[in-house]
Design a protein around this motif. Structure first.
Motif, PDB file in Angstrom:
ATOM      1  N   PRO A 171      -8.653 -10.198  20.947  1.00 35.69           N
ATOM      2  CA  PRO A 171      -9.714  -9.266  21.354  1.00 35.69           C
ATOM      3  C   PRO A 171      -9.466  -7.855  20.830  1.00 35.69           C
ATOM      4  O   PRO A 171      -8.921  -6.999  21.523  1.00 35.69           O
ATOM      5  CB  PRO A 171      -9.647  -9.323  22.886  1.00 35.69           C
ATOM      6  CG  PRO A 171      -8.226  -9.667  23.190  1.00 35.69           C
ATOM      7  CD  PRO A 171      -7.748 -10.525  22.063  1.00 35.69           C
ATOM      8  N   ARG A 172      -9.881  -7.632  19.605  1.00 35.63           N
ATOM      9  CA  ARG A 172      -9.660  -6.320  19.004  1.00 35.63           C
ATOM     10  C   ARG A 172     -10.778  -6.012  18.023  1.00 35.63           C
ATOM     11  O   ARG A 172     -11.488  -6.906  17.566  1.00 35.63           O
ATOM     12  CB  ARG A 172      -8.293  -6.267  18.316  1.00 35.63           C
ATOM     13  CG  ARG A 172      -8.140  -7.189  17.145  1.00 35.63           C
ATOM     14  CD  ARG A 172      -6.678  -7.354  16.723  1.00 35.63           C
ATOM     15  NE  ARG A 172      -5.991  -6.086  16.565  1.00 35.63           N
ATOM     16  CZ  ARG A 172      -4.672  -5.977  16.371  1.00 35.63           C
ATOM     17  NH1 ARG A 172      -3.910  -7.060  16.326  1.00 35.63           N
ATOM     18  NH2 ARG A 172      -4.112  -4.799  16.222  1.00 35.63           N
ATOM     19  N   VAL A 173     -10.921  -4.749  17.687  1.00 32.85           N
ATOM     20  CA  VAL A 173     -11.945  -4.322  16.740  1.00 32.85           C
ATOM     21  C   VAL A 173     -11.343  -4.266  15.346  1.00 32.85           C
ATOM     22  O   VAL A 173     -10.123  -4.236  15.177  1.00 32.85           O
ATOM     23  CB  VAL A 173     -12.514  -2.939  17.126  1.00 32.85           C
ATOM     24  CG1 VAL A 173     -13.227  -3.005  18.460  1.00 32.85           C
ATOM     25  CG2 VAL A 173     -11.414  -1.885  17.169  1.00 32.85           C
ATOM     26  N   GLY A 174     -12.230  -4.264  14.344  1.00 33.26           N
ATOM     27  CA  GLY A 174     -11.767  -4.117  12.978  1.00 33.26           C
ATOM     28  C   GLY A 174     -12.200  -5.258  12.091  1.00 33.26           C
ATOM     29  O   GLY A 174     -12.857  -6.211  12.525  1.00 33.26           O
ATOM     30  N   ALA A 175     -11.833  -5.160  10.828  1.00 35.46           N
ATOM     31  CA  ALA A 175     -12.191  -6.182   9.850  1.00 35.46           C
ATOM     32  C   ALA A 175     -11.624  -7.531  10.274  1.00 35.46           C
ATOM     33  O   ALA A 175     -10.496  -7.627  10.754  1.00 35.46           O
ATOM     34  CB  ALA A 175     -11.655  -5.792   8.475  1.00 35.46           C
ATOM     35  N   GLY A 176     -12.433  -8.563  10.102  1.00 31.91           N
ATOM     36  CA  GLY A 176     -11.987  -9.909  10.422  1.00 31.91           C
ATOM     37  C   GLY A 176     -12.230 -10.322  11.857  1.00 31.91           C
ATOM     38  O   GLY A 176     -11.863 -11.432  12.247  1.00 31.91           O
TER      39      GLY A 176
END
Length: 531
Positions: A171-176
């Protein structure tokens, strides 16, 4: 070919052992046929038999180097073999070395609480303990998660259970990453419920029923969007029957079909529990485990046919929609009907005037639709700002339409802007318990409770923020601070240690970690805090 079709059908029904037998037989009969080896490897991967899956898929790739699913899954399983693992009494958490350790080492304590809730015999519990430990694969990105489940790098969700294992996207933001942050504990409680119900029923139960029990055991209230969707479907006679609801999960005809199937299934499950008791779903599961079809199981456990079940459900559902403030009780006209009446008396019949709304309010003081019109009109007139005079009206609207978010949102902002944070708390709590993807409300609640010197609640809300966004350093800072204030030095250590991983270049984190550890040595142990 026939054996492969049998294996695929059994795999689709999560009968992995039988599927593997059929596919092994297919490979033995046609050892040079790549498709049989591919399907065998994919079944073994879904069953959590990773070593066997790697062998089968290696043979598949040797026979057909260009098959994308085989290549994707073999690469994923090869990478997965390098993952680290953490074990607890009932779970094995696997994670990629690096900052996923921050989340992975927090998961076992939460997972064990989930285990007690889902497998227990409390309200809604499944009262069943699966054999062996459940594997939780914490995948570093969406593509690897999707390949784990389907063999292809795209999937419409962020977590999935195959039965003996659960995979989740970090559960994280960013590419992929497909979704960004989310409340992983709620999502995994849903997925682990699948593991338990599939175990109790030997993987035999209607699709809608397994999803319904999983949503029910999320232990969270239904949000406004789902209430509105259900109310509209009931009003327009667009609810699924007990056949089409299963199709909607696998082959949705419209974009909203899958979401509607989840929502309606959960609603029907609630109806079963309310009308026939908490044991009724478990009795149905045992019927399904014995191979009894849904129609016969309902007759046996509920004493009704499938058609009668739906008829009774719709009557109950209408009463629910009325209680939500999304439909009018018998004898109370809707705003649409009030407008038609106004038109017959010479009004425009299209847009209610302020005078008309005032007249309706006097006649129907608790009418949710009229109150919503009145609140919206008052806010529009005041440039979207709440004035003290509006507060009683907005509070009446909140009581008349208890699923609506708007009154709580505007009242929370009103009280926060006035510096009356304590009065904002009930409205923030209303929103937070329904929130899955945004930690901001939990953060605000933590600060509000902190301002009241209620450090335990402040700490718990900061913990919740880190469960939604576990890689966010600012939330870790807040949680560490509130943990110290609440006397949970063990939890403070955990959060500051996480910061040393998330922000390794900041020496201040190591200094704080040393300071808290020294404080722990000098302080009598307190009850464990958080996760």
């Amino acid at each position: 070919a026939a054996l492969v079709e049998v294996g695929l059908a059994q795999s689709g029904a999560r009968q992995y052992e039988d599927a593997e037998k059929a596919l092994r037989a297919a490979c033995a009969k046609a050892p040079g046929w790549a498709e049989a080896w591919i399907e065998l490897g994919l079944v073994q991967a879904q069953a959590g038999r990773d070593d066997a899956a790697r062998e089968s898929l290696a043979e598949a790739r040797r026979l057909d180097p260009f098959n994308i699913r085989a290549s994707n899954t073999l690469t994923m399983l090869t990478d997965l073999a390098q993952f680290k693992s953490i074990e607890s009494d009932h779970f094995i958490v696997r994670y990629k070395e690096g900052d996923d350790l921050v989340l992975a080492r927090e998961m076992p304590a939460v997972l064990e609480r989930i285990y007690e809730r889902v497998t227990g015999n409390g309200p809604g519990g499944i009262d069943h303990k699966p054999a062996g430990k459940t594997v939780i694969d914490l995948m570093p990105d969406h593509a690897m998660f999707a390949v784990r489940i389907t063999g292809m790098p795209q999937l419409h969700t962020i977590a999935a259970a195959t039965g003996p294992l659960v995979a989740m996207e970090a559960p994280r933001v960013g590419a992929g990453h497909s979704t960004g942050v989310y409340d992983w504990s709620r999502v995994i409680q849903h997925e682990f419920t699948h593991t338990v119900t599939l175990s109790r029923t030997k993987n035999r139960l209607p699709h809608w029923f397994t999803e319904a029990s999983a949503v029910y055991l999320e232990d969270a209230p239904r949000d406004e969007s789902r209430c509105t969707m259900l109310a509209r479907a009931l009003d327009t006679d667009q609810l699924f029957d007990l056949d089409s609801i299963n199709v909607a999960f696998a082959r949705p005809q419209k974009p909203q079909d899958r979401g509607m199937a989840y929502a309606q299934g959960h609603w029907m499950y609630e109806f079963i529990v309310e009308k026939w008791g908490a044991a009724a779903p478990l009795k149905l599961m045992d019927q399904y485990a014995a191979g009894v079809r849904e129609a016969q199981a309902m007759e046996s456990v509920l004493g009704v046919s499938r058609a009668a079940f739906l008829d009774q459900f719709k009557v109950w559902a209408h009463a629910q929609v009325v209680s939500w403030g999304l439909a009018m009780p018998e004898g109370v006209p809707s705003v649409k009907e009030l407008l038609a009446q106004s038109k017959s008396e010479g009004g425009s019949g299209t847009t209610p005037t302020p005078e008309l709304i005032d007249a309706w309010i006097k006649k129907y003081p608790d009418h949710p639709q009229v109150l919503e019109l009145a609140v919206s009109a008052a806010l529009d007139k005041n440039e979207g700002k709440v004035s003290p005079e509006m507060v009683p009206l907005i509070e009446r609207f909140a009581l008349a339409a208890p699923v609506k978010h708007m009154p709580h949102r505007v009242l929370a902002k009103y009280y926060l802007d006035k510096g009356e944070g304590e009065k904002a708390i009930p409205h923030l709590e209303f929103m937070d318990i329904r929130e899955v993807y945004n930690p901001a409300i939990a953060v605000e609640l933590s600060k509000r409770y902190g301002a009241l010197n209620d450090w335990e609640k402040a700490f718990q809300k900061a913990e919740r923020a880190t469960r939604i966004a576990p890689y966010d350093a600012a939330h870790r800072e807040l949680a560490a601070t509130m943990a110290i204030k609440a006397g949970h030095l063990d939890a403070a250590t955990r959060h500051i240690d996480a910061l040393t991983i998330l922000e390794p270049d900041r020496e201040v984190h190591r200094k704080r970690l040393d300071a808290v550890r020294k404080l722990m040595q000098a302080t009598p142990p307190a009850p464990p805090g958080g996760d």
